[in-house]
Motif scaffolding. Structure first.
Motif, PDB file in Angstrom:
ATOM      1  N   ALA A 120      39.561  42.936  48.821  1.00 55.92           N
ATOM      2  CA  ALA A 120      38.388  42.536  48.043  1.00 55.92           C
ATOM      3  C   ALA A 120      38.067  43.570  46.970  1.00 55.92           C
ATOM      4  O   ALA A 120      37.715  43.219  45.840  1.00 55.92           O
ATOM      5  CB  ALA A 120      37.187  42.352  48.962  1.00 55.92           C
ATOM      6  N   GLY A 143      40.345  43.126  44.080  1.00 54.06           N
ATOM      7  CA  GLY A 143      39.979  41.958  43.284  1.00 54.06           C
ATOM      8  C   GLY A 143      38.694  42.149  42.506  1.00 54.06           C
ATOM      9  O   GLY A 143      38.584  41.718  41.358  1.00 54.06           O
ATOM     10  N   SER A 190      38.706  37.875  46.210  1.00 51.82           N
ATOM     11  CA  SER A 190      38.115  39.046  46.863  1.00 51.82           C
ATOM     12  C   SER A 190      37.090  38.620  47.906  1.00 51.82           C
ATOM     13  O   SER A 190      37.089  39.116  49.045  1.00 51.82           O
ATOM     14  CB  SER A 190      37.444  39.945  45.824  1.00 51.82           C
ATOM     15  OG  SER A 190      38.381  40.398  44.888  1.00 51.82           O
TER      16      SER A 190
END
Length: 368
Positions: free
Chosen positions: A19, A22, A314
């Motif tokens: 995450a 992202g 994410s």
């Protein structure tokens, strides 16, 4: 994911690291503006080197500190080069507003999905015979080599001559309501798809066959390649909104079926069928963004689609990582399938009322 999980023994931390990578893609539109202003040759190579250095540090540093690993992965993502938007800028330069642009975008999406076909296979083999850090180190090397190869082409030099004037922090194409709707759709699609990828890893891990996750992910890529090739050869007359609704519906059905699969081979087949929708989804999104935005903002609009995809991925990875630590991966597939089914239904119901580009009104772009 497997490298961080191996260091911390937590899918929650591994999902958070994915995450963080992202979320760092929020910087991608700004990096795209840097590319437009200073050329691919001057911007992309240093970004690739910095990103690869961060990934290599995660791969080979002997630390189990979860916070430090997440931070390093996030910083690496901050420097990830915007290769996709740069490549599509080159495609637009080559094809202009001819009927070849849809095929060019399909080829772009197919090439990217082919990477997701070959990459997981290589990663799966490396994880099976060596380790996850070795696979991550290979990814870092390939990123640098591929970026330098891309900027060495004559077309990259030609794109480098283009300059964009204006305020650097101007919102640009985000002012356009239609584009914002597309970004919301991509955000939710990416979240659902990312949940599925993490759940694939969870199923493989539960069966003590972590390397098999790469082969299942490769099946998704194979389905996407087939879907992209088929989509590019068809003449499309419905609006982009109708196309998005149908493609998301197909993806939703695949994820719902995956929630019932316990065998990895069956899961791979089901995910391959679901993957048929992936490449066409991005082709439709890129064409819709081009039709909605003026020519000088299309590279950035394309970048925002990638950014929405990364942000959704994410969120999905983070939520799925936490969920898998507490429940079964099948529940993640089910939740993602329901999310996408609802999204497809909403789009189907409201698409007739949305004003947006239609392939039938721009047939030169969509004829076979």
């Amino acid at each position: 994911m497997f490298t961080v999980h191996q260091s911390t023994d937590s899918f929650a931390v591994a999902g958070t690291a994915v995450a963080a990578f992202g979320l760092a893609s929020l910087s991608m539109p700004l990096k795209a503006r840097l590319v437009d202003r200073y050329s691919q040759r001057r911007v992309l190579p240093p970004l690739a080197v910095l990103c690869a250095s961060g990934l290599a540090l995660v791969a080979f540093a002997s630390t189990t500190n979860a916070v430090l690993l997440v931070i390093v992965v996030g910083v690496a993502g901050l420097f990830a080069p915007p290769l996709g938007p740069s490549m599509r800028a080159t495609w637009r330069l080559v094809t202009g507003e001819t009927d070849l642009k849809q095929r060019a975008y399909a080829l772009d999406a197919i090439c990217e999905e082919s990477l997701y076909l070959g990459g997981p296979l290589i990663a799966g083999l490396l994880i099976s015979f060596w380790s996850a850090p070795v696979a991550l180190g290979c990814a870092a090397v390939l990123m640098v080599g591929g970026t330098f190869g891309m900027v060495a082409t004559p077309l990259a030099r030609h794109v480098a001559e283009q300059r964009v004037e204006g305020r650097f922090m101007d919102p640009g194409p985000l002012r356009i309501a239609g584009l914002r709707r597309i970004l919301v759709v991509i955000l939710f699609v990416a979240a659902g798809t990312s949940v599925a990828y993490v759940c694939v890893a969870g199923v493989a891990q539960d069966q003590d066959r972590a390397g098999a996750a790469g082969f299942v992910e490769a099946a998704i890529g194979l389905g996407s390649v087939v879907g992209g090739l088929t989509w590019a050869r068809r003449t499309h007359t419905r609006s982009h909104w109708h196309h998005l609704a149908g493609l998301i519906g197909l993806l939703a059905v695949g994820l719902l079926a995956a929630s019932l699969a316990t065998n990895l081979i069956v899961l791979g087949v089901v995910m391959a069928v679901a993957g048929l929708a992936v490449a066409p989804l991005f082709v439709v999104s890129y064409l819709a963004a081009d039709d909605l935005t003026p020519a000088h903002q299309r590279t950035e609009a394309s970048t925002w689609i990638n950014t929405a995809n990364n942000l959704g991925s994410s969120a999905g990875a983070s939520l799925a990582g936490v969920a898998i630590d507490r429940t079964a991966p099948s529940h993640g597939f089910l939740a993602a399938g329901v999310l996408l089914a609802v999204l497809a239904l909403v789009l189907a119901l409201v698409s007739s009322g949305l004003r947006g580009p239609s392939p039938s009104s721009r047939r030169s772009r969509c004829s076979p």
